[in-house]
Design a protein around this motif. Structure first.
Motif, PDB file in Angstrom:
ATOM      1  N   LYS A   1       0.845  -1.193   0.000  1.00  0.00           N
ATOM      2  CA  LYS A   1       0.000   0.000   0.000  1.00  0.00           C
ATOM      3  C   LYS A   1       0.880   1.242   0.000  1.00  0.00           C
ATOM      4  O   LYS A   1       2.102   1.164   0.013  1.00  0.00           O
ATOM      5  CB  LYS A   1      -0.932  -0.018   1.215  1.00  0.00           C
ATOM      6  N   ASP A   2       0.213   2.392   0.010  1.00  0.00           N
ATOM      7  CA  ASP A   2       0.962   3.645  -0.072  1.00  0.00           C
ATOM      8  C   ASP A   2       1.843   3.895   1.145  1.00  0.00           C
ATOM      9  O   ASP A   2       2.808   4.654   1.061  1.00  0.00           O
ATOM     10  CB  ASP A   2      -0.015   4.823  -0.238  1.00  0.00           C
ATOM     11  N   ASP A   3       1.511   3.297   2.269  1.00  0.00           N
ATOM     12  CA  ASP A   3       2.273   3.542   3.497  1.00  0.00           C
ATOM     13  C   ASP A   3       3.390   2.523   3.703  1.00  0.00           C
ATOM     14  O   ASP A   3       3.862   2.343   4.843  1.00  0.00           O
ATOM     15  CB  ASP A   3       1.336   3.530   4.703  1.00  0.00           C
TER      16      ASP A   3
ATOM     17  N   LYS B   1       9.761   3.955  -0.792  1.00  0.00           N
ATOM     18  CA  LYS B   1       8.831   3.097  -1.525  1.00  0.00           C
ATOM     19  C   LYS B   1       9.080   3.181  -3.031  1.00  0.00           C
ATOM     20  O   LYS B   1       9.101   2.155  -3.730  1.00  0.00           O
ATOM     21  CB  LYS B   1       7.382   3.494  -1.223  1.00  0.00           C
ATOM     22  N   GLN B   2       9.269   4.378  -3.554  1.00  0.00           N
ATOM     23  CA  GLN B   2       9.536   4.529  -4.981  1.00  0.00           C
ATOM     24  C   GLN B   2      10.828   3.831  -5.380  1.00  0.00           C
ATOM     25  O   GLN B   2      10.932   3.255  -6.471  1.00  0.00           O
ATOM     26  CB  GLN B   2       9.602   6.016  -5.349  1.00  0.00           C
TER      27      GLN B   2
ATOM     28  N   VAL C   1      13.387  -0.847  -8.085  1.00  0.00           N
ATOM     29  CA  VAL C   1      14.216  -2.054  -8.047  1.00  0.00           C
ATOM     30  C   VAL C   1      13.422  -3.256  -8.536  1.00  0.00           C
ATOM     31  O   VAL C   1      13.908  -4.066  -9.345  1.00  0.00           O
ATOM     32  CB  VAL C   1      14.749  -2.290  -6.618  1.00  0.00           C
ATOM     33  N   VAL C   2      12.183  -3.388  -8.061  1.00  0.00           N
ATOM     34  CA  VAL C   2      11.357  -4.533  -8.443  1.00  0.00           C
ATOM     35  C   VAL C   2      11.031  -4.506  -9.939  1.00  0.00           C
ATOM     36  O   VAL C   2      10.923  -5.556 -10.587  1.00  0.00           O
ATOM     37  CB  VAL C   2      10.072  -4.566  -7.598  1.00  0.00           C
ATOM     38  N   ASP C   3      10.898  -3.332 -10.502  1.00  0.00           N
ATOM     39  CA  ASP C   3      10.621  -3.216 -11.938  1.00  0.00           C
ATOM     40  C   ASP C   3      11.826  -3.592 -12.788  1.00  0.00           C
ATOM     41  O   ASP C   3      11.686  -3.773 -14.007  1.00  0.00           O
ATOM     42  CB  ASP C   3      10.182  -1.792 -12.280  1.00  0.00           C
ATOM     43  N   ASN C   4      13.011  -3.686 -12.187  1.00  0.00           N
ATOM     44  CA  ASN C   4      14.238  -3.985 -12.943  1.00  0.00           C
ATOM     45  C   ASN C   4      14.979  -5.188 -12.364  1.00  0.00           C
ATOM     46  O   ASN C   4      16.213  -5.216 -12.342  1.00  0.00           O
ATOM     47  CB  ASN C   4      15.160  -2.761 -12.943  1.00  0.00           C
ATOM     48  N   LEU C   5      14.232  -6.169 -11.916  1.00  0.00           N
ATOM     49  CA  LEU C   5      14.851  -7.336 -11.296  1.00  0.00           C
ATOM     50  C   LEU C   5      15.744  -8.123 -12.244  1.00  0.00           C
ATOM     51  O   LEU C   5      16.621  -8.870 -11.794  1.00  0.00           O
ATOM     52  CB  LEU C   5      13.772  -8.263 -10.722  1.00  0.00           C
TER      53      LEU C   5
ATOM     54  N   ASN D   1      21.837  -1.482  -9.519  1.00  0.00           N
ATOM     55  CA  ASN D   1      22.984  -0.833  -8.882  1.00  0.00           C
ATOM     56  C   ASN D   1      22.917   0.682  -9.022  1.00  0.00           C
ATOM     57  O   ASN D   1      23.242   1.421  -8.081  1.00  0.00           O
ATOM     58  CB  ASN D   1      24.282  -1.358  -9.481  1.00  0.00           C
ATOM     59  N   ARG D   2      22.509   1.150 -10.181  1.00  0.00           N
ATOM     60  CA  ARG D   2      22.418   2.591 -10.401  1.00  0.00           C
ATOM     61  C   ARG D   2      21.376   3.218  -9.483  1.00  0.00           C
ATOM     62  O   ARG D   2      21.629   4.259  -8.849  1.00  0.00           O
ATOM     63  CB  ARG D   2      22.071   2.881 -11.862  1.00  0.00           C
ATOM     64  N   LEU D   3      20.209   2.598  -9.408  1.00  0.00           N
ATOM     65  CA  LEU D   3      19.160   3.104  -8.524  1.00  0.00           C
ATOM     66  C   LEU D   3      19.618   3.088  -7.067  1.00  0.00           C
ATOM     67  O   LEU D   3      19.359   4.034  -6.309  1.00  0.00           O
ATOM     68  CB  LEU D   3      17.896   2.257  -8.681  1.00  0.00           C
TER      69      LEU D   3
END
Length: 266
Positions: free
Chosen positions: A59-61, A97-98, A103-107, A114-116
């Protein structure tokens, strides 16, 4: 024969890739950064599915929940959070969170992870004045693993979910620390270069009006020098006058007597 050769080469390449990626999954992110040609995913297909499923349930929190868990683990981390403004707390929890979503979008891309991660660590150098310590990254990594494991909602064995998140966070927050220290070294080098430049400017100019230090010192000592010179000049003059007055004493008395006597009437 040509086809046979090409088929023989493929397993050799796959063997090399496995041996090259094995240490990067268990060690820090620095070796994986150097091997930029390595494109093998950090996690298995099943582990990636588990982690993506957990993030889909978030969730958002999520960032706030992770921070609350970290606060329970370390008192000094709580002190750091308490020093932040309400706006800074919200921004940091949202940024966390972002960052995890990125990270999850670039597994499947270790270099992008590493860059993130390095950017995330670099961003935290500014909070050193608020009491931030790089040790907080390890505390945050543990909190991420614990909180995100609960997001699986028992869809998989807890040990399996926790292992997937632990593998990911250990690699990610190792790169986070690398980014933090790299930015810290960069700022220190920049600060040292600035100090060196200022010191060179001060030595070359000496004073604000452009005079050198030696001339300024001479100018500051000039009153004492003038007094000494005047005293020496007075001493030499008085000595010379004493010898001269002994030979011309009579004439001096007469002249002084004529000057003080009333005018002669003829």
């Amino acid at each position: 024969m040509g086809n046979a050769k090409s088929t023989d080469e493929k397993p050799k390449k796959s063997v090399r890739r496995k041996s090259a990626t094995t240490p990067s999954t268990s060690s820090s992110s620095r070796p994986s950064i150097s091997s930029q040609g390595n494109r093998k995913p950090l996690l298995s297909v099943n582990q990636r599915q588990i982690i993506k499923g957990c993030m889909d349930n978030s969730k958002d929190d999520l960032g706030e929940r992770i921070f609350r868990r970290a606060l329970e683990r370390r008192d000094d981390f709580k002190q750091f959070i308490d020093k932040l403004t309400k706006k800074q707390r919200y921004e940091n929890s949202s940024y966390l969170k972002q960052f995890l979503l990125g990270v999850v979008d670039n597994l499947t891309d270790i270099d992008e992870i590493n860059r993130l991660a390095e950017d995330f660590g670099c961003n935290h150098v500014q909070f050193r004045a608020n009491g931030f310590k790089p040790d907080f990254f390890a505390c945050t990594a543990d909190a991420v693993t614990t909180e995100c494991t609960f997001l699986d909602q028992a869809a998989h064995p807890t040990s399996e979910t926790a292992a997937a998140w632990s593998l990911l966070t250990s690699h990610v927050f190792s790169a986070v620390r690398d980014g933090y220290y790299a930015e810290l070294r960069r700022q220190r080098k920049s600060s040292n270069a600035f100090r060196a430049r200022v010191s060179v400017d001060v030595v070359s100019t000496g004073t604000d009006d452009g005079t050198s230090l030696s001339s300024a010192t001479r100018r500051s000592n000039s009153p004492q020098e003038e007094i000494a010179e005047n005293y020496e000049h007075h001493q030499s003059t008085s000595t010379h006058h004493h010898h001269h007055s002994s030979s011309t004493n009579d004439s001096c008395v007469e002249s002084s007597g004529n000057f003080l006597a009333p005018p002669t009437v003829y």
